[in-house]
Write a protein that holds these residues in place. Sequence first.
Motif, short mmCIF file in Angstrom:
data_model
loop_
_atom_site.label_atom_id
_atom_site.label_comp_id
_atom_site.label_asym_id
_atom_site.label_seq_id
_atom_site.Cartn_x
_atom_site.Cartn_y
_atom_site.Cartn_z
N PRO A 27 -38.53 37.52 20.43
CA PRO A 27 -37.67 37.39 21.61
C PRO A 27 -37.26 35.95 21.91
CG PRO A 27 -39.92 37.92 22.25
CD PRO A 27 -39.87 37.98 20.77
N PRO A 29 -37.94 31.41 20.93
CA PRO A 29 -38.16 30.49 19.82
C PRO A 29 -39.59 30.60 19.30
CG PRO A 29 -38.10 29.31 21.89
CD PRO A 29 -37.73 30.71 22.20
N ARG A 112 -35.42 28.09 16.47
CA ARG A 112 -34.82 28.26 17.79
C ARG A 112 -33.39 28.72 17.62
NH1 ARG A 112 -32.48 23.16 17.17
NH2 ARG A 112 -33.88 21.52 16.50
N ARG A 113 -33.02 29.73 18.41
CA ARG A 113 -31.68 30.31 18.26
C ARG A 113 -30.60 29.40 18.79
NH1 ARG A 113 -34.48 34.65 19.57
NH2 ARG A 113 -34.56 36.20 17.94
N ARG A 114 -29.44 29.52 18.25
CA ARG A 114 -28.20 28.93 18.77
C ARG A 114 -28.38 27.50 19.27
NH1 ARG A 114 -25.42 32.79 22.71
NH2 ARG A 114 -23.54 32.24 21.64
N SER A 115 -28.76 26.67 18.35
CA SER A 115 -28.95 25.26 18.71
C SER A 115 -28.57 24.43 17.49
CB SER A 115 -30.40 25.02 19.12
OG SER A 115 -31.27 25.49 18.12
N ILE A 159 -24.25 28.04 17.21
CA ILE A 159 -24.14 28.07 18.67
C ILE A 159 -23.10 29.10 19.11
CG2 ILE A 159 -23.44 26.70 20.68
CD1 ILE A 159 -24.65 24.28 19.29
N HIS A 160 -22.01 29.15 18.38
CA HIS A 160 -20.94 30.06 18.79
C HIS A 160 -21.09 31.40 18.10
CE1 HIS A 160 -19.07 26.78 20.85
NE2 HIS A 160 -19.30 26.03 19.79
N PHE A 291 -43.04 46.96 20.53
CA PHE A 291 -41.65 46.62 20.87
C PHE A 291 -41.26 47.24 22.21
CE2 PHE A 291 -37.02 47.50 20.49
CZ PHE A 291 -36.60 46.18 20.43
N ASN A 295 -40.29 45.23 25.64
CA ASN A 295 -39.03 45.46 26.36
C ASN A 295 -39.29 45.73 27.84
OD1 ASN A 295 -36.90 45.03 24.73
ND2 ASN A 295 -36.82 47.12 23.94
N ARG A 298 -40.30 42.64 29.61
CA ARG A 298 -39.18 41.73 29.82
C ARG A 298 -38.36 42.15 31.04
NH1 ARG A 298 -37.15 42.35 25.37
NH2 ARG A 298 -38.69 41.02 24.40
N LYS A 301 -40.10 41.18 34.04
CA LYS A 301 -40.05 39.73 34.23
C LYS A 301 -38.72 39.31 34.85
CE LYS A 301 -40.76 36.63 30.78
NZ LYS A 301 -41.32 36.31 29.45
N TYR A 302 -37.63 39.87 34.31
CA TYR A 302 -36.31 39.54 34.84
C TYR A 302 -36.20 39.96 36.30
CZ TYR A 302 -34.52 38.30 30.25
OH TYR A 302 -34.31 37.69 29.04
N ALA A 305 -38.05 37.55 38.34
CA ALA A 305 -37.33 36.26 38.42
C ALA A 305 -36.18 36.37 39.42
CB ALA A 305 -36.80 35.88 37.05
N GLY A 309 -35.77 34.34 42.86
CA GLY A 309 -34.54 33.56 42.97
C GLY A 309 -33.80 33.85 44.26
N SER B 8 -32.95 30.43 38.16
CA SER B 8 -32.95 29.61 39.38
C SER B 8 -33.73 28.31 39.23
CB SER B 8 -33.48 30.42 40.55
OG SER B 8 -34.74 30.94 40.23
N TRP B 31 -24.64 27.60 27.40
CA TRP B 31 -24.70 28.81 26.58
C TRP B 31 -26.10 29.39 26.59
CZ3 TRP B 31 -25.02 23.99 24.47
CH2 TRP B 31 -25.91 23.76 23.43
N LYS B 35 -32.16 36.34 22.88
CA LYS B 35 -31.86 37.39 21.91
C LYS B 35 -31.32 38.62 22.62
CE LYS B 35 -34.28 40.42 18.67
NZ LYS B 35 -33.28 40.53 17.63
N PHE B 36 -31.86 38.89 23.79
CA PHE B 36 -31.56 40.16 24.44
C PHE B 36 -30.40 40.09 25.42
CE2 PHE B 36 -35.95 40.17 23.11
CZ PHE B 36 -35.96 41.29 22.31
N ARG B 43 -29.27 26.81 27.69
CA ARG B 43 -28.97 25.60 26.92
C ARG B 43 -27.69 24.97 27.45
NH1 ARG B 43 -31.46 27.88 21.66
NH2 ARG B 43 -33.16 28.36 23.03
N ILE B 60 -32.32 22.00 25.59
CA ILE B 60 -32.64 23.37 25.18
C ILE B 60 -33.84 23.84 26.00
CG2 ILE B 60 -33.23 24.83 23.19
CD1 ILE B 60 -30.64 23.34 22.68
N GLU B 64 -37.04 32.71 27.95
CA GLU B 64 -38.23 33.56 28.07
C GLU B 64 -39.29 32.88 28.94
OE1 GLU B 64 -39.11 36.66 26.27
OE2 GLU B 64 -36.93 36.68 26.41
#
Lengths: 311, 359
Positions: A27, A29, A112-115, A159-160, A291, A295, A298, A301-302, A305, A309, B8, B31, B35-36, B43, B60, B64
Amino acid sequence: MDDLPIEKIAISGPTLASLIQRFYTSPGPIDGLLYGHVSLLTPSTLSDDTSSSSSSLPSTSTSTSLPPISSSSQTLIATITSFLSLSAGHVNPLLLPPPPPSSSLLGWFSARRRSPLRPSLREFSFSHSLSSLPSLSFPILSSRSSLSPCIFLLLSSPIHDQTIHTHEYRAYQFRSSLLSFDPKSIEVINIGPAFRSHYGAFSPNSPFPSLPCDHSSSMAVDEKKEEEERLRAEQTQLDDCAEGFQVKRLSKLMGNEAANYSAGLEDLYGKMLVKIETLARQVEQSSALVFEQENHNRKLKYKAARFTGSE
Amino acid sequence: MTSDGVPSIIAAQLNYLLSHFPLSVKIEHLWSGSKFSTGVIDRFTIVIPYCLDFIKWDFIYNSESPISAPDVIFGAEDENFLSFLARNDGVEGNANSAKNCLSDWNGKDPTRLMVLLQQLRDQYMNYQRKRVDEVDDDRLKFEVSTIAFREGIEMHLSSGAEKPEEVKFAVPLTEMNIDKMVHGCPWRHSPKIYLQVIYPVGRKYVSASSAPRLKLLSTSDLKSIFSIEDFKLPPWLDGMCMAEYLPHLEESLEKQILEAVSLIDVRRRFIESLAPLFGRPLEADPIFCRKATFLAGSGAFTFLVHFSISTQFPKQQPGLMLQSSQHMNSHGVPAKSPLITEYPWSPRWETSVMAEKIL
């Protein structure tokens, strides 16, 4: 601890594939440790004998004794054979698990993704501390020099958003004398004639257990007893796998009766395959459960958060 | 700025950075690395002013675990900055290092990102200074040794594969608090004026005493009272060095700024003398006195007169624009006249005479 330059970094196809798979499915890095060995590259002059018969020129094989330690011509090649992954930021250079048998800690990786595919501040600092711990240095195979865990493998994705998902990776050697990363080429090793030179540097990482054999020894009685006990323990482990198939029967595979016994051996292989399949299925089912649970966590957690917030 | 999707905890740090950092940083690109849910932003690229240019660093975070410390990826051209940081952290062992800031990260403290950025930028300044020091050029070494003590000076060694190497200096000029000199000034910071000096490196065949490339720049606030483009740089004499050039430049700059500030009152008097003729202004800029709008009439036709007064007033006459309040064009916008500047004018007239002549 020497700071010798490595010529290139080799990784077996399946190891790299499973590393990328591990990164892709995680999920967030991940960080991890790389294991393997570093050896002196011996250029091989041997090649497959593709011509049918005639040419039987003896090829000159260079016999290598222990090479000189600090010769300027030595080419080092690091081979990554396995890895251990952890979630990012949880690797402590002072509390590392012991490396698997017959391999050493070569370095680490960060995914690490998209970096951008450039070492970051954290990655630099971690490589720096990993290579500056003298307790972690390991010997170079067939040489008297040693090396610190200086390999760094960086994995990322663009990144894109792109229609085709790409995995990017780059390997570096951290040079502690220069305090900088040195980019290195990665060679993905598969099986085949193109990778012949690597056979010379091959070292198995799961050695076959030694089998009992009668030899009239001049060992002391005590030593002999210990040795026998150890062998017995190994034999029981092996018997578990063999399911009653005895080594003696292997000798019957030769000669006239071979045809009768090969069926028995095939039967043994069949049973082993069934065992592996059940094991694989169990793993599949349990990871599906993990898995699902992840899920669920997660989502919670959201939710949490968002709640904090909005306060 | 809080764009949607920034967790936040991270948003609080970003907002604090944008409102409290002494320089105006920008967030260029946000951006997600998740993943989800690609809606969770973790970032971004921060554009930081440095040496009259910008540096871009990627920060970065981890969606998570947004409470964890971010990681920083510096520009591709600054790959040796990491080594510099490692060397300096080791030597000084100073408690304020970026490394310490990251290792005792407290994600709940909104000031953290700003503190980290400040420390890294300070280190970056030292790093560039060191790079400039290492340039093998006698003239440059001399210049650096004579002006490096100036507070706030920034240096940068730019080197590209195709471009020739050059050293840039950003020299802050004058310690005048211009905002204090203008009554009721709305600026958050006093405007800054910099001299950009660019030396080419390693071109031995170029005459050693030739002038470097010079350019005067200022923060945009200054525009309302003083146009930096109108300032003529004093000539760079052969064999001059920056330490000789700067005091002279500062002196004439300060003189012109004082004059520009005094011109605010001249403009104010002009607007005041318009009042007896046009009546009370509908609207006027009370601080810099650059704009005023009056109501005027000609027979039954009533219209607005917009005065725009340049910083060069009274050398340059004000621009006039007439605008109808009744007549619209086909788009429903009130009809306006083009800018009128052709009317009797002399900068030596009294403000009341100027006003009369316009009428």
